[in-house]
Design a protein around this motif. Structure first.
Motif, short mmCIF file in Angstrom:
data_model
loop_
_atom_site.label_atom_id
_atom_site.label_comp_id
_atom_site.label_asym_id
_atom_site.label_seq_id
_atom_site.Cartn_x
_atom_site.Cartn_y
_atom_site.Cartn_z
N ARG A 53 0.83 -1.22 0.00
CA ARG A 53 0.00 0.00 0.00
C ARG A 53 0.86 1.26 0.00
O ARG A 53 0.52 2.25 -0.64
CB ARG A 53 -0.95 -0.01 1.21
CG ARG A 53 -2.17 -0.92 1.00
CD ARG A 53 -3.02 -1.04 2.25
NE ARG A 53 -3.42 0.26 2.79
CZ ARG A 53 -4.41 1.01 2.30
NH1 ARG A 53 -5.10 0.56 1.27
NH2 ARG A 53 -4.71 2.16 2.84
N ALA A 56 2.17 1.70 -3.48
CA ALA A 56 1.11 2.09 -4.42
C ALA A 56 0.56 3.48 -4.09
O ALA A 56 -0.49 3.85 -4.59
CB ALA A 56 -0.01 1.06 -4.40
N THR A 57 1.24 4.24 -3.23
CA THR A 57 0.87 5.62 -2.85
C THR A 57 -0.40 5.71 -2.01
O THR A 57 -0.96 6.78 -1.86
CB THR A 57 0.69 6.57 -4.06
OG1 THR A 57 -0.58 6.32 -4.66
CG2 THR A 57 1.79 6.43 -5.08
N LEU A 58 -0.86 4.60 -1.47
CA LEU A 58 -2.13 4.63 -0.74
C LEU A 58 -1.95 4.89 0.74
O LEU A 58 -2.92 5.17 1.45
CB LEU A 58 -2.88 3.31 -0.94
CG LEU A 58 -3.27 3.04 -2.39
CD1 LEU A 58 -3.85 1.65 -2.54
CD2 LEU A 58 -4.26 4.09 -2.87
N LEU A 59 -0.73 4.78 1.21
CA LEU A 59 -0.47 4.93 2.64
C LEU A 59 0.85 5.67 2.78
O LEU A 59 1.85 5.24 2.20
CB LEU A 59 -0.38 3.52 3.26
CG LEU A 59 -0.30 3.38 4.75
CD1 LEU A 59 -1.63 3.76 5.39
CD2 LEU A 59 0.04 1.94 5.12
N PRO A 60 0.87 6.80 3.51
CA PRO A 60 2.13 7.52 3.64
C PRO A 60 3.12 6.74 4.52
O PRO A 60 2.74 6.30 5.60
CB PRO A 60 1.73 8.83 4.33
CG PRO A 60 0.28 8.78 4.58
CD PRO A 60 -0.25 7.45 4.19
N LEU A 73 8.44 8.46 -4.66
CA LEU A 73 7.15 8.18 -4.00
C LEU A 73 6.63 9.40 -3.24
O LEU A 73 5.43 9.69 -3.26
CB LEU A 73 7.33 7.00 -3.05
CG LEU A 73 6.08 6.46 -2.36
CD1 LEU A 73 5.12 5.89 -3.38
CD2 LEU A 73 6.46 5.40 -1.34
N PRO A 77 3.90 11.48 -6.14
CA PRO A 77 3.00 10.32 -6.07
C PRO A 77 2.12 10.19 -7.31
O PRO A 77 1.83 9.08 -7.76
CB PRO A 77 2.17 10.59 -4.81
CG PRO A 77 2.36 12.04 -4.49
CD PRO A 77 3.68 12.43 -5.04
N ALA A 78 1.72 11.33 -7.90
CA ALA A 78 0.87 11.26 -9.09
C ALA A 78 1.63 10.60 -10.24
O ALA A 78 1.06 9.83 -11.02
CB ALA A 78 0.40 12.66 -9.48
N ARG A 81 1.52 6.94 -9.66
CA ARG A 81 0.20 6.37 -9.95
C ARG A 81 -0.02 6.14 -11.43
O ARG A 81 -0.71 5.20 -11.83
CB ARG A 81 -0.91 7.28 -9.42
CG ARG A 81 -0.97 7.29 -7.91
CD ARG A 81 -2.14 8.12 -7.42
NE ARG A 81 -1.96 8.39 -5.99
CZ ARG A 81 -1.80 9.58 -5.46
NH1 ARG A 81 -1.84 10.66 -6.23
NH2 ARG A 81 -1.61 9.73 -4.18
N TYR A 86 -2.44 -1.55 -9.29
CA TYR A 86 -2.48 -2.08 -7.93
C TYR A 86 -3.76 -2.90 -7.76
O TYR A 86 -4.85 -2.40 -8.03
CB TYR A 86 -2.46 -0.93 -6.92
CG TYR A 86 -2.78 -1.34 -5.50
CD1 TYR A 86 -1.85 -2.05 -4.74
CD2 TYR A 86 -4.01 -1.03 -4.91
CE1 TYR A 86 -2.13 -2.43 -3.44
CE2 TYR A 86 -4.30 -1.40 -3.62
CZ TYR A 86 -3.36 -2.10 -2.88
OH TYR A 86 -3.63 -2.48 -1.59
N ARG B 89 -8.00 5.58 -6.15
CA ARG B 89 -6.94 6.46 -5.66
C ARG B 89 -5.59 6.09 -6.25
O ARG B 89 -4.69 6.93 -6.29
CB ARG B 89 -6.85 6.37 -4.14
CG ARG B 89 -7.87 7.23 -3.44
CD ARG B 89 -7.73 7.04 -1.96
NE ARG B 89 -6.38 7.29 -1.54
CZ ARG B 89 -5.77 6.66 -0.55
NH1 ARG B 89 -6.41 5.74 0.14
NH2 ARG B 89 -4.53 6.95 -0.23
N ALA B 90 -5.43 4.85 -6.67
CA ALA B 90 -4.16 4.44 -7.27
C ALA B 90 -4.10 4.84 -8.74
O ALA B 90 -3.34 4.28 -9.51
CB ALA B 90 -3.94 2.94 -7.08
N LEU B 249 -1.22 11.69 0.46
CA LEU B 249 0.19 11.31 0.41
C LEU B 249 0.90 12.44 -0.31
O LEU B 249 0.57 12.74 -1.43
CB LEU B 249 0.40 10.02 -0.35
CG LEU B 249 1.86 9.59 -0.37
CD1 LEU B 249 2.29 9.16 1.00
CD2 LEU B 249 2.10 8.49 -1.36
#
Ligand SMILES: Nc1ncnc2c1ncn2[C@@H]1O[C@H](COP(=O)(O)OP(=O)(O)O)[C@@H](O)[C@H]1O
Ligand SMILES: [Mg+2]
Lengths: 257, 249
Positions: A53, A56-60, A73, A77-78, A81, A86, B89-90, B249
Motif C-alpha cells: 500500500r 502504491a501511494t495509498l499509505l504515507p 514516491l 506520487p501522481a 500512480r 495495484y 486512488r491508485a 500522500l
C-alpha cells in the motif's frame, strides 16, 4: 543498480493506536530490476500489505524512500500512480457494476480518451478471457473470473509495475494455475514488472524469479527459490522457510484471510 | 481536473440509474411526509401567506436535501470497504475530483427527486410560479452539494458505517427539527424561534417559501441565499480538507 524499476530504502510504517504503536514495517530495502516477478513471502501480519500500500501511494510511509518507475514516491506520487497497477487483496470491484463499465471507467480514470478506453477494455477482455462476461455485473462472476477482472483493471494503463496483494488467496487450484499463467503472460506481453505477495510457498516457488521473505516488518532473507532451498539445507522451500522464520506457513491449503 | 470530475460523476450517475430501487427509497420519507402529513395541515392556520402547501412543500424539499445529502457518506464507506476507493486512488485522479464527481451525482439525483416531489405536490393542490419553483430547486441543489460533500469528508474519517450513521443521525435530527422544516417557526414559542435562528437550514427553507410565493427581491430571500451559499462554501472547503486528510500522500 540504476536500471532498477523499483528502489526502496529503509521504508517504515508505524501505526499509532490508542493501545500503543504498531511497527508494521520496520525498514525494508528492495531493488527490483525491470521485468522481474518478485514474490514477497511472509506469514500473516508480516507487513506485506502495508508495504504494498505504501508503494502504491495509498499509505504515507513513516520513514524511508522509494522510487518507482523513475518517480519519487514522496515528491511525485501522481507520477507513480500513472505508471503502476495495484490490485488489493479485497479486489476493489463494485458488485453491481458490469465488467465493461469497470474496465472503461478505469481507463478513463487513467485519462485515456473514451474511444481508447473502450478499445483497451476490449483488448484486455480478449487477453484475459473475459469477452463473454463484459455485460455481467461483477457479483455474477466466479472467484477466478473476478480475479481476472481485477488484474485487467490493474493493467488498463499498461503499467511498468503491477502490485498484486495475495492474488490467489481463496482460489481453487485450477484458478490459481490460471492466475500464475496470466501473471507470466503480463510480463511476457507488456514487460510488466510484477511484485506479488503470497503466503503460499508453492506459489512463490512456481511463479517468482526472486523471493523476498518478510517477517515482523523486515526482510529476513532473499534469493531465487533455488538459492533459498540450497542455503537452508538443500531441502524444500518449506524447510527453508521454517529455518528462516522458525515457523511454518500453509503450503497449499486454501486459507481464507 | 474537470475531465476527471466528469468521469467520476458519470460512473456514479450510471450506478444510480442501475439501482432504481435506491432512487425510490431515497425519496420514500419525504414522499410519506407529503402524502400522509401534508394533508393534515390544509385546514390549519399556519400564520403564513398562501395555502398550507406553499409552506409545507419547501420544508419537504429541504428535508430531502438534508436527509438525502447527509447520508451519502454510507455509499463511500461501502466503496471503501470493497476496496473501490483505493483502486480509484491508485490512478492519477486526485482526491478532490473523486469527492466532487460523487457530490455532483448526488446533486443531480436530489434535484431530480425534488422535481418529482413538486409534481406530486401539484396533484395535492400545491401551486407556485414556475420561476419560483426553479429558484427553489436552485436552493435545494446548493444545499445538497454542501451536505453531500461534507458527508463524504466525514465518512472517510470514521472507521465503520455504524459510527458514521450514529454521528450523522445525532447531528441531523435536532437540526431538522430546530429549523422549522415541517412547520414554520412563526408557530414556535420565542425560545425555539430564537434557537432556530442559529440553524442555517432555517434561512434556506424560509427563502424557498418566499420564492414559491413569487417573492424574489426581499430580505428573507437574500438572507437565505447568503446563508446557503456561505454554508456551501464552508462545507466544500471542510470536505476537501477532510477527504485529503484521509487519503493524503
Ligand atoms: N490500519 C492499521 N492500523 C493498525 N495496525 C495495522 C493497520 N494495518 C495493518 N496493521 C498491522 O500491521 C501489521 C502488518 O499488517 P499487514 O501489512 O496487513 O500484514 P500482511 O499483509 O503481511 O498479513 C499487523 O500487525 C497489522 O495488525
Ligand atoms: Mg495482507
Amino acid at each position: 543498480m540504476n536500471d532498477d524499476v523499483i528502489k526502496v530504502r529503509g521504508l517504515t510504517r508505524t501505526f499509532r493506536l490508542r493501545s500503543g504503536p504498531v511497527h508494521a514495517v520496520r525498514g525494508i530495502d528492495l531493488s527490483v530490476p525491470e521485468g522481474e516477478i518478485l514474490g514477497l513471502l511472509g506469514p500473516n501480519g508480516a507487513g506485506k500489505t502495508t508495504t504494498l500500500r505504501m508503494l502504491a501511494t495509498l499509505l504515507p510511509p513513516t520513514g524511508g524512500r522509494a522510487e518507482i518507475a523513475g518517480h519519487d514516491l514522496r515528491r511525485d506520487p501522481a507520477g507513480v500512480r500513472r505508471r503502476i497497477g495495484y490490485v488489493a487483496q479485497s479486489g476493489g470491484l463494485d458488485p453491481s457494476c458490469p465488467v465493461r463499465e469497470e474496465l472503461v471507467t478505469q481507463g478513463r480514470l487513467h485519462r485515456l480518451p473514451r474511444g481508447e478506453a473502450r478499445a483497451r477494455a476490449a483488448e484486455l477482455a480478449a487477453a484475459l478471457d473475459l469477452t463473454g462476461l463484459l455485460d455481467r455485473p461483477t457479483a455474477a462472476l466466479s472467484g477466478g473470473q473476478r480475479r481476472r477482472v481485477e488484474i485487467a483493471l490493474g493493467l488498463v494503463n499498461r503499467p511498468a509495475v503491477l502490485f498484486l496483494d495475495e492474488p490467489t488467496t481463496g482460489l481453487d487450484p485450477g484458478a490459481r494455475a490460471e492466475m500464475w499463467d496470466l501473471v507470466r503472460r503480463a510480463r511476457a506481453d507488456f514487460g510488466t514488472t510484477v511484485v506479488l505477495t503470497t503466503h503460499y510457498l508453492d506459489e512463490a516457488d512456481a511463479l517468482a524469479d526472486r523471493i523476498v521473505v518478510v517477517d515482523a516488518g523486515a526482510v529476513v532473507e532473499e534469493g531465487t527459490p533455488a538459492d533459498l532451498k540450497a542455503r537452508h539445507g538443500g531441502g524444500s522451500l518449506q524447510d527453508a522457510f521454517l529455518a528462516i522464520t522458525g515457523r511454518s506457513v500453509p503450503d497449499t491449503a486454501p486459507v481464507a484471510v | 481536473m474537470l475531465g476527471d470530475i466528469g468521469v467520476v460523476f458519470g460512473r456514479y450517475l450510471r450506478a444510480t440509474l442501475r439501482s432504481k430501487t435506491n432512487l425510490f427509497f431515497g425519496m420514500l420519507q419525504p414522499l410519506l411526509f407529503l402524502a400522509l402529513f401534508g394533508p393534515l395541515l390544509t385546514r390549519l392556520d399556519l400564520g403564513t401567506a398562501g395555502s398550507s402547501w406553499q409552506t409545507f412543500v419547501p420544508g419537504v424539499l429541504v428535508q430531502l436535501a438534508l436527509l438525502g445529502g447527509s447520508f451519502v457518506g454510507l455509499g463511500i464507506l461501502m466503496d471503501r470497504n470493497l476496496g473501490v476507493v483505493d483502486r480509484m486512488r491508485a490512478t492519477p485522479v486526485g482526491p478532490v475530483a473523486l469527492l466532487l464527481g460523487r457530490t455532483l451525482r448526488d446533486v443531480v439525483q436530489l434535484v431530480a427527486q425534488s422535481v418529482l416531489l413538486v409534481l406530486l405536490a401539484l396533484a395535492f393542490g400545491f401551486r407556485a410560479p414556475v420561476a419560483g419553483v426553479l429558484a427553489g430547486l436552485a436552493f435545494v441543489a446548493v444545499l445538497s452539494m454542501a451536505l453531500a460533500a461534507l458527508s463524504y469528508g466525514l465518512a472517510m474519517n470514521v472507521r465503520t458505517s455504524p459510527e458514521f450513521a450514529a454521528v450523522t443521525n445525532t447531528a441531523v435530527m435536532p437540526l431538522m427539527l430546530a429549523s422549522g422544516l415541517l412547520l414554520p417557526m412563526s408557530l414556535a414559542p420565542g425560545w425555539l424561534d430564537g434557537m432556530s435562528r442559529a440553524v442555517p437550514f432555517r434561512y434556506t427553507v424560509d427563502a424557498v417559501r418566499e420564492v414559491f410565493l413569487g417573492h424574489y427581491a426581499n430580505g428573507t430571500v437574500a438572507a437565505g441565499a447568503a446563508v446557503t451559499a456561505g454554508l456551501a462554501a464552508l462545507c466544500l472547503v471542510a470536505a476537501a480538507r477532510l477527504f485529503r486528510r484521509a487519503v493524503s500522500l
